[in-house]
Enzyme design. Structure first.
Site, PDB file in Angstrom:
ATOM      1  CE  LYS A 227      -4.391  -1.814   1.507  1.00 33.34           C
ATOM      2  NZ  LYS A 227      -5.430  -1.897   2.533  1.00 33.34           N
ATOM      3  NE  ARG A 261      -7.347  -8.414   0.616  1.00 30.77           N
ATOM      4  CZ  ARG A 261      -6.924  -7.601  -0.335  1.00 30.77           C
ATOM      5  NH1 ARG A 261      -6.028  -6.678  -0.071  1.00 30.77           N
ATOM      6  NH2 ARG A 261      -7.408  -7.704  -1.552  1.00 30.77           N
TER       7      ARG A 261
HETATM    8  C1  8Y4 Z   1      -0.873  -2.125  -4.422  1.00 29.09           C
HETATM    9  C2  8Y4 Z   1      -1.708  -3.197  -4.419  1.00 29.09           C
HETATM   10  C3  8Y4 Z   1      -1.220  -0.989  -3.732  1.00 29.09           C
HETATM   11  C4  8Y4 Z   1      -2.911  -3.146  -3.734  1.00 29.09           C
HETATM   12  C5  8Y4 Z   1      -2.423  -0.933  -3.065  1.00 29.09           C
HETATM   13  C6  8Y4 Z   1      -3.263  -2.007  -3.075  1.00 29.09           C
HETATM   14  C7  8Y4 Z   1      -7.953  -4.417   2.004  1.00 29.09           C
HETATM   15  C8  8Y4 Z   1      -8.941  -5.289   1.535  1.00 29.09           C
HETATM   16  C9  8Y4 Z   1      -8.104  -4.147  -0.121  1.00 29.09           C
HETATM   17  C10 8Y4 Z   1      -7.675  -4.394   3.396  1.00 29.09           C
HETATM   18  C11 8Y4 Z   1      -9.339  -6.103   3.638  1.00 29.09           C
HETATM   19  C12 8Y4 Z   1      -5.236  -2.846  -1.888  1.00 29.09           C
HETATM   20  C13 8Y4 Z   1      -9.939  -5.806  -0.687  1.00 29.09           C
HETATM   21  C14 8Y4 Z   1      -6.586  -2.336  -1.575  1.00 29.09           C
HETATM   22  N1  8Y4 Z   1      -7.431  -3.731   0.958  1.00 29.09           N
HETATM   23  N2  8Y4 Z   1      -9.631  -6.125   2.337  1.00 29.09           N
HETATM   24  N3  8Y4 Z   1      -9.024  -5.112   0.198  1.00 29.09           N
HETATM   25  N4  8Y4 Z   1      -8.402  -5.261   4.177  1.00 29.09           N
HETATM   26  N5  8Y4 Z   1     -10.002  -6.914   4.486  1.00 29.09           N
HETATM   27  N6  8Y4 Z   1      -4.470  -1.869  -2.429  1.00 29.09           N
HETATM   28  O1  8Y4 Z   1      -6.849  -3.633   3.916  1.00 29.09           O
HETATM   29  O2  8Y4 Z   1      -4.897  -3.979  -1.721  1.00 29.09           O
HETATM   30  S1  8Y4 Z   1      -7.879  -3.580  -1.750  1.00 29.09           S
END
Ligand code: 8Y4
Length: 282
Positions: A227, A261
Protein backbone atom coordinates in the site's frame (compact mmCIF):
# COMPACT_ATOMS: atom_id res chain seq x y z
CA UNK A 1 -12.50 -14.20 22.01
CA UNK A 2 -13.71 -17.54 20.70
CA UNK A 3 -10.98 -20.14 20.26
CA UNK A 4 -12.03 -20.68 16.63
CA UNK A 5 -13.25 -18.62 13.72
CA UNK A 6 -16.24 -20.19 11.98
CA UNK A 7 -15.11 -20.00 8.36
CA UNK A 8 -17.64 -21.93 6.28
CA UNK A 9 -16.45 -25.52 5.95
CA UNK A 10 -13.45 -24.72 8.20
CA UNK A 11 -12.86 -23.77 11.84
CA UNK A 12 -9.64 -21.81 12.07
CA UNK A 13 -7.78 -21.78 15.42
CA UNK A 14 -7.25 -18.21 16.66
CA UNK A 15 -5.70 -18.69 20.11
CA UNK A 16 -3.83 -21.40 21.98
CA UNK A 17 -1.07 -23.87 21.14
CA UNK A 18 -2.37 -24.88 17.72
CA UNK A 19 -2.86 -21.32 16.50
CA UNK A 20 -0.50 -19.18 14.47
CA UNK A 21 -0.91 -15.85 12.66
CA UNK A 22 -2.97 -16.59 9.54
CA UNK A 23 -1.93 -15.50 6.06
CA UNK A 24 -4.63 -14.49 3.58
CA UNK A 25 -3.26 -14.50 0.02
CA UNK A 26 -4.58 -11.98 -2.49
CA UNK A 27 -5.82 -13.43 -5.81
CA UNK A 28 -6.98 -10.57 -8.02
CA UNK A 29 -9.10 -11.39 -11.04
CA UNK A 30 -8.85 -7.98 -12.69
CA UNK A 31 -7.51 -7.24 -16.20
CA UNK A 32 -4.26 -5.71 -14.91
CA UNK A 33 -3.57 -8.96 -13.04
CA UNK A 34 -4.14 -11.37 -15.98
CA UNK A 35 -1.04 -12.95 -17.47
CA UNK A 36 -1.30 -11.27 -20.87
CA UNK A 37 -2.71 -7.93 -19.68
CA UNK A 38 -5.82 -8.39 -21.86
CA UNK A 39 -9.29 -8.64 -20.35
CA UNK A 40 -9.54 -12.32 -21.31
CA UNK A 41 -9.73 -14.32 -18.10
CA UNK A 42 -6.83 -16.79 -18.03
CA UNK A 43 -8.06 -19.46 -15.61
CA UNK A 44 -4.86 -21.54 -15.87
CA UNK A 45 -2.68 -18.57 -14.94
CA UNK A 46 -4.83 -17.82 -11.89
CA UNK A 47 -4.95 -21.49 -10.81
CA UNK A 48 -1.13 -21.61 -11.00
CA UNK A 49 -0.98 -18.57 -8.72
CA UNK A 50 -3.39 -20.23 -6.29
CA UNK A 51 -1.36 -23.46 -6.34
CA UNK A 52 1.84 -21.55 -5.58
CA UNK A 53 0.14 -19.86 -2.60
CA UNK A 54 -1.10 -23.22 -1.30
CA UNK A 55 2.40 -24.74 -1.62
CA UNK A 56 3.77 -21.72 0.27
CA UNK A 57 1.42 -22.33 3.23
CA UNK A 58 -1.42 -19.87 2.65
CA UNK A 59 -4.29 -20.12 5.18
CA UNK A 60 -7.05 -18.34 3.20
CA UNK A 61 -7.27 -17.30 -0.47
CA UNK A 62 -9.02 -13.95 -1.07
CA UNK A 63 -10.55 -13.76 -4.56
CA UNK A 64 -11.44 -10.29 -5.85
CA UNK A 65 -13.00 -9.25 -9.16
CA UNK A 66 -12.97 -5.48 -8.75
CA UNK A 67 -9.98 -3.27 -8.03
CA UNK A 68 -10.60 -1.21 -4.86
CA UNK A 69 -7.65 1.15 -5.29
CA UNK A 70 -8.33 4.86 -4.81
CA UNK A 71 -10.13 6.23 -7.89
CA UNK A 72 -10.63 2.76 -9.47
CA UNK A 73 -13.67 2.19 -11.72
CA UNK A 74 -16.55 0.12 -10.31
CA UNK A 75 -17.19 -3.12 -12.23
CA UNK A 76 -20.70 -4.13 -13.40
CA UNK A 77 -22.30 -7.08 -11.59
CA UNK A 78 -22.22 -9.44 -14.60
CA UNK A 79 -18.52 -8.76 -15.23
CA UNK A 80 -17.62 -9.35 -11.58
CA UNK A 81 -19.55 -12.64 -11.56
CA UNK A 82 -17.92 -13.78 -14.83
CA UNK A 83 -14.51 -13.09 -13.32
CA UNK A 84 -14.82 -14.64 -9.86
CA UNK A 85 -17.30 -17.52 -10.15
CA UNK A 86 -15.20 -19.79 -12.44
CA UNK A 87 -12.28 -19.40 -10.06
CA UNK A 88 -14.39 -20.16 -6.97
CA UNK A 89 -15.73 -23.33 -8.61
CA UNK A 90 -12.27 -24.37 -9.83
CA UNK A 91 -10.75 -23.92 -6.36
CA UNK A 92 -13.73 -25.39 -4.45
CA UNK A 93 -11.86 -28.50 -3.29
CA UNK A 94 -8.34 -27.06 -3.00
CA UNK A 95 -8.27 -27.70 0.75
CA UNK A 96 -7.83 -24.05 1.76
CA UNK A 97 -10.68 -21.73 2.83
CA UNK A 98 -11.81 -19.36 0.07
CA UNK A 99 -12.74 -15.71 0.65
CA UNK A 100 -14.60 -13.44 -1.76
CA UNK A 101 -13.67 -9.75 -1.79
CA UNK A 102 -16.94 -8.05 -2.73
CA UNK A 103 -19.51 -5.54 -1.49
CA UNK A 104 -22.33 -6.65 -3.82
CA UNK A 105 -25.14 -8.74 -2.27
CA UNK A 106 -25.68 -10.69 -5.53
CA UNK A 107 -22.02 -11.76 -5.62
CA UNK A 108 -22.22 -12.72 -1.92
CA UNK A 109 -25.23 -14.96 -2.66
CA UNK A 110 -23.66 -16.68 -5.69
CA UNK A 111 -20.36 -17.20 -3.87
CA UNK A 112 -22.16 -18.80 -0.90
CA UNK A 113 -23.97 -21.19 -3.25
CA UNK A 114 -20.54 -22.15 -4.61
CA UNK A 115 -19.33 -22.85 -1.05
CA UNK A 116 -17.35 -19.71 -0.21
CA UNK A 117 -15.93 -19.75 3.34
CA UNK A 118 -15.46 -16.01 3.98
CA UNK A 119 -16.83 -12.72 2.69
CA UNK A 120 -14.43 -9.78 2.80
CA UNK A 121 -16.40 -6.54 2.40
CA UNK A 122 -14.49 -3.24 2.21
CA UNK A 123 -17.84 -1.46 2.73
CA UNK A 124 -18.42 -3.37 5.99
CA UNK A 125 -21.81 -4.81 4.91
CA UNK A 126 -23.38 -1.34 4.69
CA UNK A 127 -24.61 -1.65 1.07
CA UNK A 128 -28.37 -2.30 0.86
CA UNK A 129 -29.15 -6.02 0.73
CA UNK A 130 -25.84 -7.33 2.05
CA UNK A 131 -27.06 -8.10 5.58
CA UNK A 132 -29.93 -10.17 4.21
CA UNK A 133 -27.53 -11.94 1.81
CA UNK A 134 -25.23 -13.14 4.60
CA UNK A 135 -27.40 -13.56 7.72
CA UNK A 136 -28.10 -17.25 7.07
CA UNK A 137 -25.12 -19.54 6.58
CA UNK A 138 -21.81 -19.94 8.32
CA UNK A 139 -19.17 -18.18 6.27
CA UNK A 140 -16.84 -15.79 8.10
CA UNK A 141 -17.52 -12.07 7.63
CA UNK A 142 -14.71 -9.52 7.52
CA UNK A 143 -16.04 -6.05 8.42
CA UNK A 144 -13.66 -3.39 7.09
CA UNK A 145 -13.74 0.30 7.98
CA UNK A 146 -13.65 2.87 5.20
CA UNK A 147 -14.22 6.63 5.49
CA UNK A 148 -16.23 7.90 2.49
CA UNK A 149 -16.00 5.90 -0.79
CA UNK A 150 -12.99 4.94 -2.95
CA UNK A 151 -13.44 7.84 -5.40
CA UNK A 152 -12.91 10.54 -2.72
CA UNK A 153 -11.66 8.71 0.39
CA UNK A 154 -8.03 9.91 0.12
CA UNK A 155 -8.87 13.56 -0.69
CA UNK A 156 -8.54 14.85 2.89
CA UNK A 157 -9.18 12.25 5.58
CA UNK A 158 -10.15 13.93 8.87
CA UNK A 159 -10.90 12.33 12.26
CA UNK A 160 -11.36 13.58 15.79
CA UNK A 161 -9.65 10.53 17.29
CA UNK A 162 -9.13 7.89 14.60
CA UNK A 163 -9.02 4.93 17.03
CA UNK A 164 -12.26 5.97 18.73
CA UNK A 165 -14.07 6.63 15.46
CA UNK A 166 -13.02 3.35 13.82
CA UNK A 167 -13.76 1.42 17.01
CA UNK A 168 -17.23 3.02 17.37
CA UNK A 169 -17.95 2.19 13.72
CA UNK A 170 -17.30 -1.48 14.52
CA UNK A 171 -19.59 -1.27 17.57
CA UNK A 172 -22.47 -0.20 15.31
CA UNK A 173 -21.78 -2.82 12.65
CA UNK A 174 -21.42 -5.66 15.18
CA UNK A 175 -24.70 -4.68 16.88
CA UNK A 176 -26.53 -4.75 13.55
CA UNK A 177 -24.98 -8.09 12.58
CA UNK A 178 -26.01 -9.71 15.87
CA UNK A 179 -29.55 -8.25 15.50
CA UNK A 180 -29.76 -10.02 12.12
CA UNK A 181 -28.94 -13.31 13.87
CA UNK A 182 -25.30 -13.59 12.81
CA UNK A 183 -23.21 -15.72 15.21
CA UNK A 184 -20.42 -13.70 16.78
CA UNK A 185 -17.81 -16.36 15.94
CA UNK A 186 -18.27 -15.54 12.22
CA UNK A 187 -17.01 -11.95 12.61
CA UNK A 188 -13.62 -10.37 11.85
CA UNK A 189 -12.66 -6.70 12.09
CA UNK A 190 -10.30 -4.76 9.80
CA UNK A 191 -9.36 -1.08 10.31
CA UNK A 192 -8.94 -0.67 6.53
CA UNK A 193 -5.44 0.75 6.07
CA UNK A 194 -5.43 3.40 3.34
CA UNK A 195 -9.22 3.59 3.08
CA UNK A 196 -9.81 7.24 3.98
CA UNK A 197 -6.74 7.56 6.22
CA UNK A 198 -3.61 9.70 6.21
CA UNK A 199 -0.21 8.22 7.15
CA UNK A 200 -0.50 9.28 10.84
CA UNK A 201 -4.03 7.75 10.98
CA UNK A 202 -2.71 4.49 9.50
CA UNK A 203 0.24 4.36 11.91
CA UNK A 204 -1.97 5.06 14.94
CA UNK A 205 -4.25 2.18 13.89
CA UNK A 206 -1.30 -0.12 13.15
CA UNK A 207 0.18 0.47 16.60
CA UNK A 208 -3.08 0.18 18.56
CA UNK A 209 -5.07 -2.54 16.71
CA UNK A 210 -4.91 -4.74 19.79
CA UNK A 211 -7.27 -2.32 21.60
CA UNK A 212 -9.91 -3.00 18.94
CA UNK A 213 -9.45 -6.78 19.16
CA UNK A 214 -9.75 -6.55 22.96
CA UNK A 215 -12.74 -4.17 23.07
CA UNK A 216 -14.86 -6.57 21.00
CA UNK A 217 -13.10 -9.87 21.72
CA UNK A 218 -12.90 -10.44 17.97
CA UNK A 219 -10.05 -11.34 15.61
CA UNK A 220 -8.48 -8.52 13.61
CA UNK A 221 -7.36 -8.61 9.95
CA UNK A 222 -4.63 -6.26 8.67
CA UNK A 223 -4.15 -5.38 4.99
CA UNK A 224 -0.98 -3.37 4.41
CA UNK A 225 0.66 -5.25 1.51
CA UNK A 226 2.21 -2.91 -1.10
CA UNK A 227 0.00 0.00 0.00
CA UNK A 228 0.97 3.61 -0.63
CA UNK A 229 1.64 4.28 3.07
CA UNK A 230 4.62 1.92 2.69
CA UNK A 231 5.73 3.94 -0.33
CA UNK A 232 5.43 7.14 1.69
CA UNK A 233 7.69 5.72 4.40
CA UNK A 234 10.29 4.01 2.16
CA UNK A 235 10.13 6.27 -0.91
CA UNK A 236 9.70 3.16 -3.10
CA UNK A 237 7.24 2.42 -5.93
CA UNK A 238 4.71 -0.41 -5.63
CA UNK A 239 6.92 -3.03 -7.36
CA UNK A 240 9.70 -2.50 -4.78
CA UNK A 241 7.57 -2.75 -1.63
CA UNK A 242 7.91 -6.44 -0.74
CA UNK A 243 10.34 -5.97 2.16
CA UNK A 244 8.26 -3.08 3.52
CA UNK A 245 5.14 -5.26 3.21
CA UNK A 246 6.74 -8.10 5.18
CA UNK A 247 7.84 -5.63 7.86
CA UNK A 248 4.30 -4.27 7.98
CA UNK A 249 2.79 -7.76 8.32
CA UNK A 250 5.09 -8.67 11.23
CA UNK A 251 4.41 -5.28 12.87
CA UNK A 252 0.66 -5.82 12.53
CA UNK A 253 0.81 -9.28 14.12
CA UNK A 254 3.10 -8.05 16.92
CA UNK A 255 0.48 -5.34 17.58
CA UNK A 256 -2.48 -7.70 17.81
CA UNK A 257 -3.56 -8.71 14.28
CA UNK A 258 -4.62 -12.35 13.85
CA UNK A 259 -4.72 -12.42 10.03
CA UNK A 260 -2.67 -10.53 7.45
CA UNK A 261 -3.83 -10.00 3.85
CA UNK A 262 -0.79 -10.14 1.56
CA UNK A 263 0.46 -10.50 -2.01
CA UNK A 264 3.78 -12.22 -1.13
CA UNK A 265 2.61 -15.36 0.65
CA UNK A 266 5.83 -17.44 0.84
CA UNK A 267 7.91 -14.58 2.23
CA UNK A 268 5.26 -13.56 4.77
CA UNK A 269 4.74 -17.14 5.97
CA UNK A 270 8.48 -17.43 6.72
CA UNK A 271 8.68 -14.03 8.41
CA UNK A 272 5.69 -14.80 10.66
CA UNK A 273 7.10 -18.25 11.53
CA UNK A 274 10.04 -16.47 13.17
CA UNK A 275 7.76 -14.09 15.08
CA UNK A 276 5.52 -16.99 16.18
CA UNK A 277 8.46 -19.15 17.34
CA UNK A 278 9.71 -16.36 19.59
CA UNK A 279 6.17 -15.60 20.78
CA UNK A 280 5.59 -19.22 21.89
CA UNK A 281 8.75 -19.56 24.03
CA UNK A 282 8.49 -18.94 27.79
C1 8Y4 B 1 -0.87 -2.13 -4.42
C2 8Y4 B 1 -1.71 -3.20 -4.42
C3 8Y4 B 1 -1.22 -0.99 -3.73
C4 8Y4 B 1 -2.91 -3.15 -3.73
C5 8Y4 B 1 -2.42 -0.93 -3.07
C6 8Y4 B 1 -3.26 -2.01 -3.08
C7 8Y4 B 1 -7.95 -4.42 2.00
C8 8Y4 B 1 -8.94 -5.29 1.54
C9 8Y4 B 1 -8.10 -4.15 -0.12
C10 8Y4 B 1 -7.67 -4.39 3.40
C11 8Y4 B 1 -9.34 -6.10 3.64
C12 8Y4 B 1 -5.24 -2.85 -1.89
C13 8Y4 B 1 -9.94 -5.81 -0.69
C14 8Y4 B 1 -6.59 -2.34 -1.57
N1 8Y4 B 1 -7.43 -3.73 0.96
N2 8Y4 B 1 -9.63 -6.13 2.34
N3 8Y4 B 1 -9.02 -5.11 0.20
N4 8Y4 B 1 -8.40 -5.26 4.18
N5 8Y4 B 1 -10.00 -6.91 4.49
N6 8Y4 B 1 -4.47 -1.87 -2.43
O1 8Y4 B 1 -6.85 -3.63 3.92
O2 8Y4 B 1 -4.90 -3.98 -1.72
S1 8Y4 B 1 -7.88 -3.58 -1.75
Amino acid sequence: MDKYLQCGRFRLPLTGKNSHPLVMGILNVTPDSFSDGSDHLDLHFLLDRAEAMINAGVDIIDIGGESTRPGAQPVPLDVELQRVMPLIYALQDCGVPLSIDTYKPEVMREAQIAGIDMINDVHGFRIAGTMEAIAQGDCALCIMHMQNTPSIMQDLPVYGDVLTEVSDFFAGRITQMLQHGVAKNRLLLDVGFGFGKSLPHNLKLLKHQRLIAERFSLPVVAGLSRKSMLGTITGKPVELRMAASIGAAVTAVANGAHIVRVHDVAETVDALAIWAAADRIQ
